[in-house]
Design an enzyme around this catalytic site. Structure first.
Site, PDB file in Angstrom:
ATOM      1  N   ASN A 209      21.785 -33.802 -31.815  1.00 36.44           N
ATOM      2  CA  ASN A 209      22.523 -34.350 -32.751  1.00 36.44           C
ATOM      3  C   ASN A 209      23.790 -35.815 -31.935  1.00 36.44           C
ATOM      4  OD1 ASN A 209      25.122 -33.558 -30.903  1.00 36.44           O
ATOM      5  ND2 ASN A 209      23.758 -31.664 -30.428  1.00 36.44           N
ATOM      6  N   ARG A 210      24.235 -36.150 -33.133  1.00 36.36           N
ATOM      7  CA  ARG A 210      24.880 -37.020 -33.045  1.00 36.36           C
ATOM      8  C   ARG A 210      26.084 -36.991 -31.586  1.00 36.36           C
ATOM      9  NH1 ARG A 210      26.932 -38.766 -38.149  1.00 36.36           N
ATOM     10  NH2 ARG A 210      27.221 -40.889 -37.184  1.00 36.36           N
TER      11      ARG A 210
END
Ligand code: CTP
Length: 400
Positions: A209-210
């Site tokens: 994920n970011r």
């Protein structure tokens, strides 16, 4: 308003050369710095260097410019005193109130926040005499930054290294910003998770994920500057270790859970700022997955990861332990936040709205902190450390 006045005390250790970088960072960011080395420190870095870099006169003893009463005035006028490196001898003198040179006199006359950044060999740091001196200084309100682990003078490696000067500077900046508020998390152990977990598919690929980890790091840095012992469990951030913080590195959600469970038993607070993958691939291919001509790709089957936040909130190793969660929402932010707070069973939930420019990777953040007691604290768009400080304010209120 004039420039904030900082006294940089330097005692006699090889890490004295690193204090030059700290000095530069302080002067370049608009502080008026007076360097007060000890005689031993001058064996490592000469007075000319301190004077040239600070733009101020430098002396080690009380018999110069006596008409200006320097042994009293320098400490009285300071907004912050930081001693870096602080040797075992310096900590002992400070703990016992000795005053046989200009720096030790300055420490006795200062009424501003005082930060010590010790550096020494592991044996000297771990010696009960040093540990008792550190405990005395902390009890009196000084901030003593735990040394980093790493290469020491000679061939030795261990705890005792001066933290990165850029990180000591961050501590100074935060302590100055708090003014006389003092280290209100002293004696507390906080566990913070940061970053984003990666769930491997094969040796070269993962589901991730970011999350940049910056909010979690801001929480760790601010807690350390407020005197807490901090365990930072980081997943895949690549960010530099904050000064005085014990950093544990993990990759996956399962590893993160293990690290949190290991650190939590004596923690006063657990803050789950990490973005934990809710699912992981059911299988891990030990060899790289290859594409096959003319064939559709195999579907990826996912299984649930443990919900660490919900588990920590439900099974607290100490009944008085606080548990703080984060939530990133795109719609119905407050309603979803309230529902999530109840579902997870935590004491506080920091709710971010995710959107353009917001949250991921940025230096700024905007949030509402919801309390299980019904409280709602809005934090306007601003630096992530401001949100971190609000979280710690709410935690301090609830710790009693
Ligand atoms: N969290 C956790 N373990 C997980 C997933 C999330 O501890 N397996 C924690 C995060 O660290 C964060 C909070 O729970 O503090 C946010 O969880 P989120 O993923 O938003 O919640 P979910 O319950 O998965 O809700 P959603 O349906 O929105 O994904």
């Amino acid at each position: 308003m004039g420039k904030p006045k900082v006294v940089l005390g330097v005692s006699g250790g090889i890490a004295a050369y690193k204090a030059c970088e700290l000095l530069r960072r302080l002067t370049e960011s608009g502080h008026d710095v007076r360097v007060v080395p000890t005689d031993s420190a001058l064996h490592f870095v000469g007075a000319a260097t301190w004077s040239a870099l600070s733009g101020n006169p430098v002396s080690t003893e009380v018999w110069e410019s006596v008409h200006e009463v320097p042994h009293v005035r320098i400490g009285q006028a300071a907004d912050l005193v930081v001693v870096a490196p602080a040797t075992a001898d310096m900590l002992a003198k400070a703990a016992h109130g000795l005053a046989d040179d200009l720096l030790t006199n300055t420490l006795l006359t200062a009424r501003c926040p005082v930060v010590f950044a010790p550096a020494m060999h592991t044996e000297m740091w771990e010696h009960p005499a040093t540990q008792e001196n550190v405990a005395t200084l902390r009890r009196r309100g000084a901030l003593v930054i735990d040394p980093a682990v790493g290469r020491l003078t000679g061939a030795d490696t261990g705890k005792g290294r001066l933290p990165d000067p850029a990180e000591i500077f961050e501590v100074c900046r935060r302590v100055l910003a708090r003014g006389t508020a003092g280290p209100d998390l002293a004696g507390r152990h906080v566990v913070v998770s940061a970053g984003g977990t990666r769930e491997p598919l094969d040796p070269v690929r993962f589901l991730g994920n970011r999350s940049s980890g910056k909010q979690g790091y801001a929480l760790a840095r601010t807690a350390a500057a407020r005197g807490a012992r901090v365990t930072l469990i980081e997943a895949n951030t690549g960010l530099p270790d904050p000064a005085g913080v014990d950093v544990v590195r993990v990759g996956t959600a399962v590893q993160l859970r293990e690290a949190v469970l290991k650190a939590a038993p004596d923690a006063d607070v657990v803050v789950m700022a990490a973005a934990v993958a809710d699912f992981r691939p059911e299988t891990y291919a030990t060899g790289k997955i290859k594409k096959k001509d003319g064939q559709d790709p195999e579907p990826i089957v996912l299984v649930r990861n443990p919900d660490i936040l919900a588990e920590m909130a439900a099974d607290r190793p100490r009944p008085e332990q606080l548990v703080v969660g984060f939530a990133a929402e795109t719609d119905d932010v407050l309603a979803n936040g309230r529902a999530k707070l109840a579902r997870k069973g935590c004491d506080l939930l920091v709710v971010n709205e995710v959107g353009e420019r917001k949250t991921f990777g940025s230096e700024e953040n905007e949030a509402v902190v919801l309390g299980a007691d019904g409280s709602e604290t809005a934090v306007p768009y601003g630096p992530k450390e401001a949100l971190a400080d609000t979280v710690w304010d709410l935690v301090v209120d609830r710790l009693g």
